[in-house]
Write a protein that holds these residues in place. Structure first.
Motif, short mmCIF file in Angstrom:
data_model
loop_
_atom_site.label_atom_id
_atom_site.label_comp_id
_atom_site.label_asym_id
_atom_site.label_seq_id
_atom_site.Cartn_x
_atom_site.Cartn_y
_atom_site.Cartn_z
N GLU A 74 0.81 -1.22 0.00
CA GLU A 74 0.00 0.00 0.00
C GLU A 74 0.84 1.27 0.00
O GLU A 74 0.30 2.37 -0.16
CB GLU A 74 -0.92 0.00 1.23
N PHE A 75 2.17 1.14 0.15
CA PHE A 75 3.06 2.30 0.23
C PHE A 75 4.07 2.28 -0.92
O PHE A 75 4.51 1.22 -1.36
CB PHE A 75 3.81 2.33 1.56
N GLU A 76 4.45 3.47 -1.37
CA GLU A 76 5.50 3.64 -2.38
C GLU A 76 6.80 4.06 -1.69
O GLU A 76 6.79 4.96 -0.85
CB GLU A 76 5.09 4.69 -3.41
N ILE A 77 7.91 3.43 -2.04
CA ILE A 77 9.20 3.77 -1.46
C ILE A 77 9.72 5.03 -2.15
O ILE A 77 9.88 5.07 -3.37
CB ILE A 77 10.20 2.61 -1.62
N VAL A 78 9.99 6.05 -1.36
CA VAL A 78 10.47 7.33 -1.89
C VAL A 78 11.98 7.44 -1.76
O VAL A 78 12.68 7.82 -2.70
CB VAL A 78 9.78 8.51 -1.17
N ASP A 79 12.54 7.09 -0.59
CA ASP A 79 13.97 7.26 -0.37
C ASP A 79 14.41 6.34 0.77
O ASP A 79 13.62 6.02 1.67
CB ASP A 79 14.30 8.72 -0.03
N VAL A 80 15.70 5.93 0.71
CA VAL A 80 16.31 5.13 1.77
C VAL A 80 17.68 5.74 2.08
O VAL A 80 18.50 5.92 1.18
CB VAL A 80 16.48 3.66 1.35
N ALA A 81 17.90 6.06 3.36
CA ALA A 81 19.16 6.67 3.79
C ALA A 81 19.74 5.87 4.95
O ALA A 81 19.00 5.44 5.84
CB ALA A 81 18.96 8.12 4.21
N VAL A 82 21.08 5.67 4.94
CA VAL A 82 21.77 4.91 5.98
C VAL A 82 22.77 5.82 6.67
O VAL A 82 23.51 6.57 6.01
CB VAL A 82 22.49 3.68 5.39
N GLY A 83 22.81 5.77 8.00
CA GLY A 83 23.74 6.58 8.77
C GLY A 83 24.31 5.82 9.94
O GLY A 83 23.70 4.88 10.45
N GLY A 84 25.51 6.22 10.37
CA GLY A 84 26.12 5.62 11.55
C GLY A 84 27.09 4.50 11.27
O GLY A 84 27.87 4.12 12.16
N ALA A 85 27.11 3.96 10.07
CA ALA A 85 28.02 2.87 9.71
C ALA A 85 28.14 2.80 8.20
O ALA A 85 27.23 3.18 7.47
CB ALA A 85 27.53 1.53 10.27
N ALA A 86 29.31 2.29 7.75
CA ALA A 86 29.52 2.14 6.32
C ALA A 86 28.66 1.02 5.77
O ALA A 86 28.47 -0.02 6.43
CB ALA A 86 30.99 1.86 6.04
N SER A 87 28.15 1.22 4.56
CA SER A 87 27.28 0.21 3.95
C SER A 87 27.30 0.37 2.44
O SER A 87 27.71 1.41 1.91
CB SER A 87 25.85 0.33 4.47
N ASP A 88 26.84 -0.67 1.77
CA ASP A 88 26.62 -0.57 0.33
C ASP A 88 25.38 0.28 0.07
O ASP A 88 24.58 0.54 0.97
CB ASP A 88 26.45 -1.96 -0.28
N THR A 89 25.22 0.68 -1.19
CA THR A 89 24.01 1.40 -1.56
C THR A 89 22.80 0.50 -1.34
O THR A 89 22.81 -0.67 -1.76
CB THR A 89 24.07 1.82 -3.04
N PRO A 90 21.77 0.99 -0.65
CA PRO A 90 20.59 0.15 -0.41
C PRO A 90 20.03 -0.41 -1.71
O PRO A 90 19.85 0.31 -2.69
CB PRO A 90 19.61 1.09 0.28
N ALA A 91 19.76 -1.70 -1.71
CA ALA A 91 19.20 -2.37 -2.88
C ALA A 91 17.68 -2.42 -2.73
O ALA A 91 17.17 -2.98 -1.74
CB ALA A 91 19.77 -3.77 -3.03
#
Length: 230
Positions: A74-91
């Motif tokens: 029922e929801f559309e994904i608009v954005d994903v942000a990661v903070g506090g630790a190194a990570s790959d780009t969210p898939a």
């Protein structure tokens, strides 16, 4: 004795301790998930906040730490942000979000450092075409964290869509059968109160009342008795 045997085996094979113990439970992960709103309407934008942590006594951290988030349809994904630790780009694949943490834990292993905390912020938007049948139905959003040296943990955040009734009306047409609005509750059939029949006073019929006829008087000028006739 078992611990000494494991250490001797590690040293005999010349392996790094972190690489040899990667498959053992030596870390503990945590995850919490919260929504910025409890009730949402079509077209509204809100956020999910996922907070993950790692703790380990014998190792540098949680190996191959990965977070998976399943966003409701029922929801559309608009954005994903990661903070506090190194990570790959969210898939992002459909409604699924996967985040792999890439902190260098030594021995060629990546993941989350011991005593570290990371935050994933997921911004979503409620679909405009959400049907009225979804009104008031709780929607659960599940997120989990996995690691090769810790147990899987999961948390859930729940929001409730609030959908107002549409004010649009179908055009009147003799070929279109009107459809009752789902927003209105069906009317209960009216129950007429028991009526007491009115009391009528009995009156005799006119046909049953005898009529008394009186003879009409004959004018004296036109009537003569037989005795007075010549």
């Amino acid at each position: 004795m078992a611990a000494l045997a494991s250490a001797a085996l590690i040293l005999g094979l010349g392996l790094a301790p972190s690489a040899a113990l990667a498959d053992e439970i030596s870390g503990v992960t945590t995850i919490t998930k919260e929504a910025s709103a409890q009730e949402v309407a079509p077209g509204e934008t809100f956020t999910y906040t996922i907070t993950v942590g790692c703790s380990s006594i014998t190792e540098n951290g949680c190996f191959d730490a990965q977070v998976t988030d399943l966003v409701p349809d029922e929801f559309e994904i608009v954005d994903v942000a990661v903070g506090g630790a190194a990570s790959d780009t969210p898939a992002i694949d459909g409604q699924s979000i996967v985040v792999d943490f890439t902190e260098d834990l030594g021995g060629g292993i990546q993941g989350l450092w011991d005593s570290s905390t990371a935050t994933i912020t997921v911004t979503v938007r409620v679909r405009d075409d959400l049907p009225y049948e979804a009104n008031g139905v709780p929607l659960d959003n599940h997120a989990s964290i996995t690691s090769s040296n810790s147990e899987t943990k999961e948390d859930v955040a729940t929001v409730v869509p609030v959908i107002p009734c549409s004010s649009r009306r179908m055009p009147r047409s003799p070929w279109i059968r009107p459809v009752p609005s789902p927003c209105r509750e069906p009317r209960s059939p009216r129950r007429s109160a028991a009526r007491t029949p009115p009391t009528r006073r009995w009156t005799p019929s006119r046909s049953r009342i005898p009529r008394i006829r009186t003879p009409h008087p004959v004018p004296s000028s036109t009537w003569a008795s037989p005795a007075s006739a010549p």
